[in-house]
Scaffold this motif. Sequence first.
Motif, PDB file in Angstrom:
ATOM      1  N   MET A   1       0.843  -1.169   0.000  1.00 33.98           N
ATOM      2  CA  MET A   1       0.000   0.000   0.000  1.00 33.98           C
ATOM      3  C   MET A   1       0.887   1.229   0.000  1.00 33.98           C
ATOM      4  SD  MET A   1      -2.734   1.137   2.855  1.00 33.98           S
ATOM      5  CE  MET A   1      -1.501   2.013   3.773  1.00 33.98           C
ATOM      6  N   GLN A   2       0.421   2.282  -0.678  1.00 34.05           N
ATOM      7  CA  GLN A   2       1.217   3.489  -0.835  1.00 34.05           C
ATOM      8  C   GLN A   2       0.376   4.719  -0.550  1.00 34.05           C
ATOM      9  OE1 GLN A   2       2.622   3.852  -4.854  1.00 34.05           O
ATOM     10  NE2 GLN A   2       4.164   5.359  -4.331  1.00 34.05           N
ATOM     11  N   ALA A   3       0.930   5.659   0.211  1.00 37.77           N
ATOM     12  CA  ALA A   3       0.280   6.942   0.468  1.00 37.77           C
ATOM     13  C   ALA A   3       0.987   7.998  -0.374  1.00 37.77           C
ATOM     14  CB  ALA A   3       0.370   7.302   1.943  1.00 37.77           C
ATOM     15  N   LEU A   4       0.205   8.764  -1.125  1.00 34.36           N
ATOM     16  CA  LEU A   4       0.763   9.814  -1.984  1.00 34.36           C
ATOM     17  C   LEU A   4       0.131  11.147  -1.656  1.00 34.36           C
ATOM     18  CD1 LEU A   4       0.788   7.995  -5.421  1.00 34.36           C
ATOM     19  CD2 LEU A   4       2.717   8.394  -3.907  1.00 34.36           C
ATOM     20  N   PRO A   5       0.897  12.195  -1.370  1.00 29.02           N
ATOM     21  CA  PRO A   5       2.351  12.125  -1.177  1.00 29.02           C
ATOM     22  C   PRO A   5       2.678  11.380   0.105  1.00 29.02           C
ATOM     23  CG  PRO A   5       1.542  14.272  -0.509  1.00 29.02           C
ATOM     24  CD  PRO A   5       0.359  13.517  -1.072  1.00 29.02           C
ATOM     25  N   ASN A   6       3.977  11.198   0.400  1.00 27.02           N
ATOM     26  CA  ASN A   6       4.343  10.475   1.622  1.00 27.02           C
ATOM     27  C   ASN A   6       4.729  11.421   2.751  1.00 27.02           C
ATOM     28  OD1 ASN A   6       6.846  11.307   0.831  1.00 27.02           O
ATOM     29  ND2 ASN A   6       7.707   9.271   0.565  1.00 27.02           N
ATOM     30  N   SER A   7       4.361  12.698   2.604  1.00 26.03           N
ATOM     31  CA  SER A   7       4.545  13.667   3.686  1.00 26.03           C
ATOM     32  C   SER A   7       3.564  14.814   3.480  1.00 26.03           C
ATOM     33  CB  SER A   7       5.979  14.204   3.719  1.00 26.03           C
ATOM     34  OG  SER A   7       6.246  14.970   2.560  1.00 26.03           O
ATOM     35  N   GLY A   8       3.256  15.533   4.559  1.00 33.12           N
ATOM     36  CA  GLY A   8       2.352  16.670   4.454  1.00 33.12           C
ATOM     37  C   GLY A   8       1.951  17.187   5.818  1.00 33.12           C
ATOM     38  N   LYS A   9       1.278  18.324   5.805  1.00 31.85           N
ATOM     39  CA  LYS A   9       0.820  18.936   7.051  1.00 31.85           C
ATOM     40  C   LYS A   9      -0.586  18.448   7.389  1.00 31.85           C
ATOM     41  CE  LYS A   9      -1.037  22.993   4.724  1.00 31.85           C
ATOM     42  NZ  LYS A   9      -1.045  24.444   4.645  1.00 31.85           N
ATOM     43  N   VAL A  10      -1.008  18.689   8.600  1.00 31.29           N
ATOM     44  CA  VAL A  10      -2.376  18.346   9.011  1.00 31.29           C
ATOM     45  C   VAL A  10      -3.350  19.042   8.063  1.00 31.29           C
ATOM     46  CG1 VAL A  10      -4.100  18.709  10.818  1.00 31.29           C
ATOM     47  CG2 VAL A  10      -1.818  17.892  11.417  1.00 31.29           C
ATOM     48  N   GLY A  11      -4.331  18.292   7.577  1.00 33.96           N
ATOM     49  CA  GLY A  11      -5.324  18.821   6.654  1.00 33.96           C
ATOM     50  C   GLY A  11      -4.993  18.595   5.198  1.00 33.96           C
ATOM     51  N   ALA A  12      -3.765  18.187   4.896  1.00 27.07           N
ATOM     52  CA  ALA A  12      -3.362  17.954   3.505  1.00 27.07           C
ATOM     53  C   ALA A  12      -4.067  16.727   2.931  1.00 27.07           C
ATOM     54  CB  ALA A  12      -1.852  17.773   3.426  1.00 27.07           C
ATOM     55  N   ALA A  13      -4.430  16.809   1.671  1.00 30.86           N
ATOM     56  CA  ALA A  13      -5.069  15.689   0.984  1.00 30.86           C
ATOM     57  C   ALA A  13      -4.049  14.592   0.706  1.00 30.86           C
ATOM     58  CB  ALA A  13      -5.690  16.160  -0.323  1.00 30.86           C
ATOM     59  N   VAL A  14      -4.484  13.336   0.892  1.00 28.73           N
ATOM     60  CA  VAL A  14      -3.622  12.173   0.660  1.00 28.73           C
ATOM     61  C   VAL A  14      -4.417  11.130  -0.104  1.00 28.73           C
ATOM     62  CG1 VAL A  14      -2.299  10.315   1.761  1.00 28.73           C
ATOM     63  CG2 VAL A  14      -2.325  12.600   2.780  1.00 28.73           C
ATOM     64  N   ARG A  15      -3.789  10.537  -1.113  1.00 28.62           N
ATOM     65  CA  ARG A  15      -4.374   9.405  -1.838  1.00 28.62           C
ATOM     66  C   ARG A  15      -3.672   8.148  -1.350  1.00 28.62           C
ATOM     67  NH1 ARG A  15      -3.094  10.024  -7.650  1.00 28.62           N
ATOM     68  NH2 ARG A  15      -4.395   8.199  -7.904  1.00 28.62           N
ATOM     69  N   ILE A  16      -4.452   7.135  -1.045  1.00 31.83           N
ATOM     70  CA  ILE A  16      -3.907   5.839  -0.657  1.00 31.83           C
ATOM     71  C   ILE A  16      -4.180   4.880  -1.808  1.00 31.83           C
ATOM     72  CG2 ILE A  16      -4.101   3.909   0.946  1.00 31.83           C
ATOM     73  CD1 ILE A  16      -4.926   5.987   3.083  1.00 31.83           C
ATOM     74  N   LEU A  17      -3.119   4.274  -2.311  1.00 29.49           N
ATOM     75  CA  LEU A  17      -3.237   3.346  -3.432  1.00 29.49           C
ATOM     76  C   LEU A  17      -2.869   1.944  -2.976  1.00 29.49           C
ATOM     77  CD1 LEU A  17      -1.480   5.509  -6.180  1.00 29.49           C
ATOM     78  CD2 LEU A  17      -3.914   5.412  -5.598  1.00 29.49           C
TER      79      LEU A  17
ATOM     80  N   THR B   1      -5.212  -5.854   7.928  1.00 30.32           N
ATOM     81  CA  THR B   1      -4.692  -4.499   8.018  1.00 30.32           C
ATOM     82  C   THR B   1      -3.553  -4.323   7.027  1.00 30.32           C
ATOM     83  OG1 THR B   1      -5.272  -4.361  10.352  1.00 30.32           O
ATOM     84  CG2 THR B   1      -3.654  -2.787   9.551  1.00 30.32           C
ATOM     85  N   LEU B   2      -3.673  -3.297   6.203  1.00 32.15           N
ATOM     86  CA  LEU B   2      -2.633  -2.961   5.230  1.00 32.15           C
ATOM     87  C   LEU B   2      -1.820  -1.802   5.781  1.00 32.15           C
ATOM     88  CD1 LEU B   2      -4.934  -2.987   2.086  1.00 32.15           C
ATOM     89  CD2 LEU B   2      -3.457  -4.831   2.885  1.00 32.15           C
ATOM     90  N   LYS B   3      -0.504  -1.859   5.599  1.00 33.97           N
ATOM     91  CA  LYS B   3       0.381  -0.807   6.099  1.00 33.97           C
ATOM     92  C   LYS B   3       1.138  -0.185   4.943  1.00 33.97           C
ATOM     93  CE  LYS B   3       0.958  -2.994  10.574  1.00 33.97           C
ATOM     94  NZ  LYS B   3       1.884  -3.399  11.625  1.00 33.97           N
ATOM     95  N   SER B   4       1.396   1.125   5.058  1.00 34.25           N
ATOM     96  CA  SER B   4       2.132   1.819   4.011  1.00 34.25           C
ATOM     97  C   SER B   4       3.550   1.276   3.891  1.00 34.25           C
ATOM     98  CB  SER B   4       2.160   3.329   4.276  1.00 34.25           C
ATOM     99  OG  SER B   4       2.701   3.611   5.550  1.00 34.25           O
ATOM    100  N   ASP B   5       4.054   1.257   2.659  1.00 33.96           N
ATOM    101  CA  ASP B   5       5.405   0.773   2.390  1.00 33.96           C
ATOM    102  C   ASP B   5       6.462   1.713   2.974  1.00 33.96           C
ATOM    103  OD1 ASP B   5       4.279  -1.308   0.928  1.00 33.96           O
ATOM    104  OD2 ASP B   5       4.382  -0.204  -0.948  1.00 33.96           O
ATOM    105  N   VAL B   6       6.141   3.001   3.004  1.00 32.23           N
ATOM    106  CA  VAL B   6       7.063   4.035   3.481  1.00 32.23           C
ATOM    107  C   VAL B   6       6.359   4.824   4.574  1.00 32.23           C
ATOM    108  CG1 VAL B   6       8.332   6.108   2.788  1.00 32.23           C
ATOM    109  CG2 VAL B   6       8.127   4.191   1.196  1.00 32.23           C
ATOM    110  N   MET B   7       7.092   5.221   5.613  1.00 31.66           N
ATOM    111  CA  MET B   7       6.486   6.026   6.674  1.00 31.66           C
ATOM    112  C   MET B   7       5.994   7.355   6.118  1.00 31.66           C
ATOM    113  SD  MET B   7       8.206   5.307  10.343  1.00 31.66           S
ATOM    114  CE  MET B   7       9.133   6.766  10.386  1.00 31.66           C
ATOM    115  N   PHE B   8       4.839   7.799   6.610  1.00 30.35           N
ATOM    116  CA  PHE B   8       4.295   9.107   6.241  1.00 30.35           C
ATOM    117  C   PHE B   8       4.865  10.132   7.212  1.00 30.35           C
ATOM    118  CE2 PHE B   8       1.415  12.626   6.157  1.00 30.35           C
ATOM    119  CZ  PHE B   8       1.070  12.738   4.823  1.00 30.35           C
TER     120      PHE B   8
END
Length: 79
Positions: free
Chosen positions: A1-17, A65-72
């Motif tokens: 599983m991947q979160a895009l982007p892999n960093s951001g501030k509170v409230g930022a939009a994130v796509r999980i693929l 439970t799926l976990k992101s490949d890279v830490m957010f």
Amino acid sequence: MQALPNSGKVGAAVRILGTDLTGATSVTFNGTAAEFKVISASEIQTDVPSGATTGTVEVKTAKGTLKSDVMFRVNELTR
């Protein structure tokens, strides 16, 4: 599983693929629950929740439970 982007501030939009995301019951950022919308079996849309800290993004589904490949990474300076 991947979160895009892999960093951001509170409230930022994130796509999980990933795969088999239909029927997801929760999304968490290092244990902090986030509101989310399942777009398709391979995509979830969410925002970085208030209180989130740097760590793993997890999605719970009926299959486990799926976990992101890279830490957010939560941008601490703009929380």
